[in-house]
Design a protein around this motif. Structure first.
Motif, PDB file in Angstrom:
ATOM      1  N   THR A  13      18.593   0.107   1.716  1.00  0.00           N
ATOM      2  CA  THR A  13      19.450  -0.619   2.647  1.00  0.00           C
ATOM      3  C   THR A  13      20.681   0.239   2.917  1.00  0.00           C
ATOM      4  O   THR A  13      21.393   0.623   1.994  1.00  0.00           O
ATOM      5  N   ILE A  14      20.895   0.538   4.196  1.00  0.00           N
ATOM      6  CA  ILE A  14      22.022   1.357   4.617  1.00  0.00           C
ATOM      7  C   ILE A  14      23.016   0.439   5.303  1.00  0.00           C
ATOM      8  O   ILE A  14      22.660  -0.289   6.234  1.00  0.00           O
ATOM      9  N   THR A  15      24.250   0.472   4.862  1.00  0.00           N
ATOM     10  CA  THR A  15      25.299  -0.315   5.515  1.00  0.00           C
ATOM     11  C   THR A  15      26.012   0.558   6.540  1.00  0.00           C
ATOM     12  O   THR A  15      25.910   1.798   6.508  1.00  0.00           O
ATOM     13  N   LYS A  16      26.733  -0.076   7.414  1.00  0.00           N
ATOM     14  CA  LYS A  16      27.523   0.677   8.380  1.00  0.00           C
ATOM     15  C   LYS A  16      28.535   1.550   7.642  1.00  0.00           C
ATOM     16  O   LYS A  16      28.779   2.686   8.032  1.00  0.00           O
ATOM     17  N   GLN A  17      29.093   1.037   6.560  1.00  0.00           N
ATOM     18  CA  GLN A  17      30.048   1.828   5.761  1.00  0.00           C
ATOM     19  C   GLN A  17      29.376   3.068   5.181  1.00  0.00           C
ATOM     20  O   GLN A  17      29.968   4.141   5.163  1.00  0.00           O
ATOM     21  N   ASP A  18      28.134   2.954   4.723  1.00  0.00           N
ATOM     22  CA  ASP A  18      27.392   4.115   4.226  1.00  0.00           C
ATOM     23  C   ASP A  18      27.285   5.168   5.327  1.00  0.00           C
ATOM     24  O   ASP A  18      27.498   6.358   5.091  1.00  0.00           O
ATOM     25  N   PHE A  19      26.928   4.712   6.516  1.00  0.00           N
ATOM     26  CA  PHE A  19      26.772   5.639   7.634  1.00  0.00           C
ATOM     27  C   PHE A  19      28.111   6.272   8.004  1.00  0.00           C
ATOM     28  O   PHE A  19      28.180   7.471   8.293  1.00  0.00           O
ATOM     29  N   GLU A  20      29.176   5.494   7.983  1.00  0.00           N
ATOM     30  CA  GLU A  20      30.506   6.041   8.257  1.00  0.00           C
ATOM     31  C   GLU A  20      30.892   7.102   7.226  1.00  0.00           C
ATOM     32  O   GLU A  20      31.463   8.142   7.580  1.00  0.00           O
ATOM     33  N   ASP A  21      30.581   6.859   5.962  1.00  0.00           N
ATOM     34  CA  ASP A  21      30.882   7.832   4.905  1.00  0.00           C
ATOM     35  C   ASP A  21      30.098   9.124   5.117  1.00  0.00           C
ATOM     36  O   ASP A  21      30.642  10.219   4.980  1.00  0.00           O
ATOM     37  N   PRO A  36      23.969  19.713  -2.124  1.00  0.00           N
ATOM     38  CA  PRO A  36      24.298  18.596  -3.019  1.00  0.00           C
ATOM     39  C   PRO A  36      25.789  18.237  -3.018  1.00  0.00           C
ATOM     40  O   PRO A  36      26.151  17.084  -3.257  1.00  0.00           O
ATOM     41  N   ASN A  37      26.652  19.194  -2.715  1.00  0.00           N
ATOM     42  CA  ASN A  37      28.088  18.907  -2.629  1.00  0.00           C
ATOM     43  C   ASN A  37      28.396  17.937  -1.484  1.00  0.00           C
ATOM     44  O   ASN A  37      29.324  17.138  -1.582  1.00  0.00           O
ATOM     45  N   ALA A  38      27.626  18.014  -0.414  1.00  0.00           N
ATOM     46  CA  ALA A  38      27.822  17.088   0.705  1.00  0.00           C
ATOM     47  C   ALA A  38      27.497  15.668   0.262  1.00  0.00           C
ATOM     48  O   ALA A  38      28.228  14.728   0.581  1.00  0.00           O
ATOM     49  N   GLN A  39      26.408  15.519  -0.487  1.00  0.00           N
ATOM     50  CA  GLN A  39      26.062  14.184  -0.982  1.00  0.00           C
ATOM     51  C   GLN A  39      27.168  13.650  -1.875  1.00  0.00           C
ATOM     52  O   GLN A  39      27.598  12.506  -1.731  1.00  0.00           O
ATOM     53  N   ARG A  40      27.652  14.467  -2.772  1.00  0.00           N
ATOM     54  CA  ARG A  40      28.730  14.022  -3.668  1.00  0.00           C
ATOM     55  C   ARG A  40      29.972  13.622  -2.874  1.00  0.00           C
ATOM     56  O   ARG A  40      30.639  12.648  -3.203  1.00  0.00           O
ATOM     57  N   ALA A  41      30.270  14.373  -1.823  1.00  0.00           N
ATOM     58  CA  ALA A  41      31.459  14.079  -1.018  1.00  0.00           C
ATOM     59  C   ALA A  41      31.360  12.734  -0.294  1.00  0.00           C
ATOM     60  O   ALA A  41      32.379  12.085  -0.046  1.00  0.00           O
ATOM     61  N   THR A  42      30.142  12.310   0.028  1.00  0.00           N
ATOM     62  CA  THR A  42      29.982  11.014   0.698  1.00  0.00           C
ATOM     63  C   THR A  42      30.166   9.852  -0.261  1.00  0.00           C
ATOM     64  O   THR A  42      30.501   8.751   0.167  1.00  0.00           O
ATOM     65  N   GLY A  43      29.880  10.087  -1.544  1.00  0.00           N
ATOM     66  CA  GLY A  43      29.931   9.005  -2.525  1.00  0.00           C
ATOM     67  C   GLY A  43      28.681   8.140  -2.527  1.00  0.00           C
ATOM     68  O   GLY A  43      28.617   7.132  -3.228  1.00  0.00           O
TER      69      GLY A  43
END
Length: 71
Positions: A13-21, A36-43
């Motif tokens: 489940t993807i929230t709008k906040q996830d997409f914004e991050d 992998p650093n990009a993934q970490r940066a999104t949280g």
């Protein structure tokens, strides 16, 4: 949060906040989004992050305002 604020695909489940991050990091241009650093940066957790990557165009159609806000 309303169901319009969520998108469910392949068990994630993807929230709008996830997409914004995700979009915040992508638009920042610091990393290739496969880094992998990009993934970490999104949280975001790995499952959600990969779901956003693979369904990016569908999410842009669902929430076009996210990208427009970044310009």
């Amino acid at each position: 949060m309303t169901t319009q604020e969520n998108y469910t695909v392949e068990g994630a489940t993807i929230t709008k906040q996830d997409f914004e991050d995700y979009e915040r990091v992508r638009a920042g241009g610091r990393w290739n989004m496969f880094d992998p650093n990009a993934q970490r940066a999104t949280g975001l957790n790995r499952e959600t992050y990969l779901a956003v990557m693979w369904h990016y165009m569908v999410l842009m159609e669902k929430w076009p305002d996210v990208r427009k806000e970044r310009k």
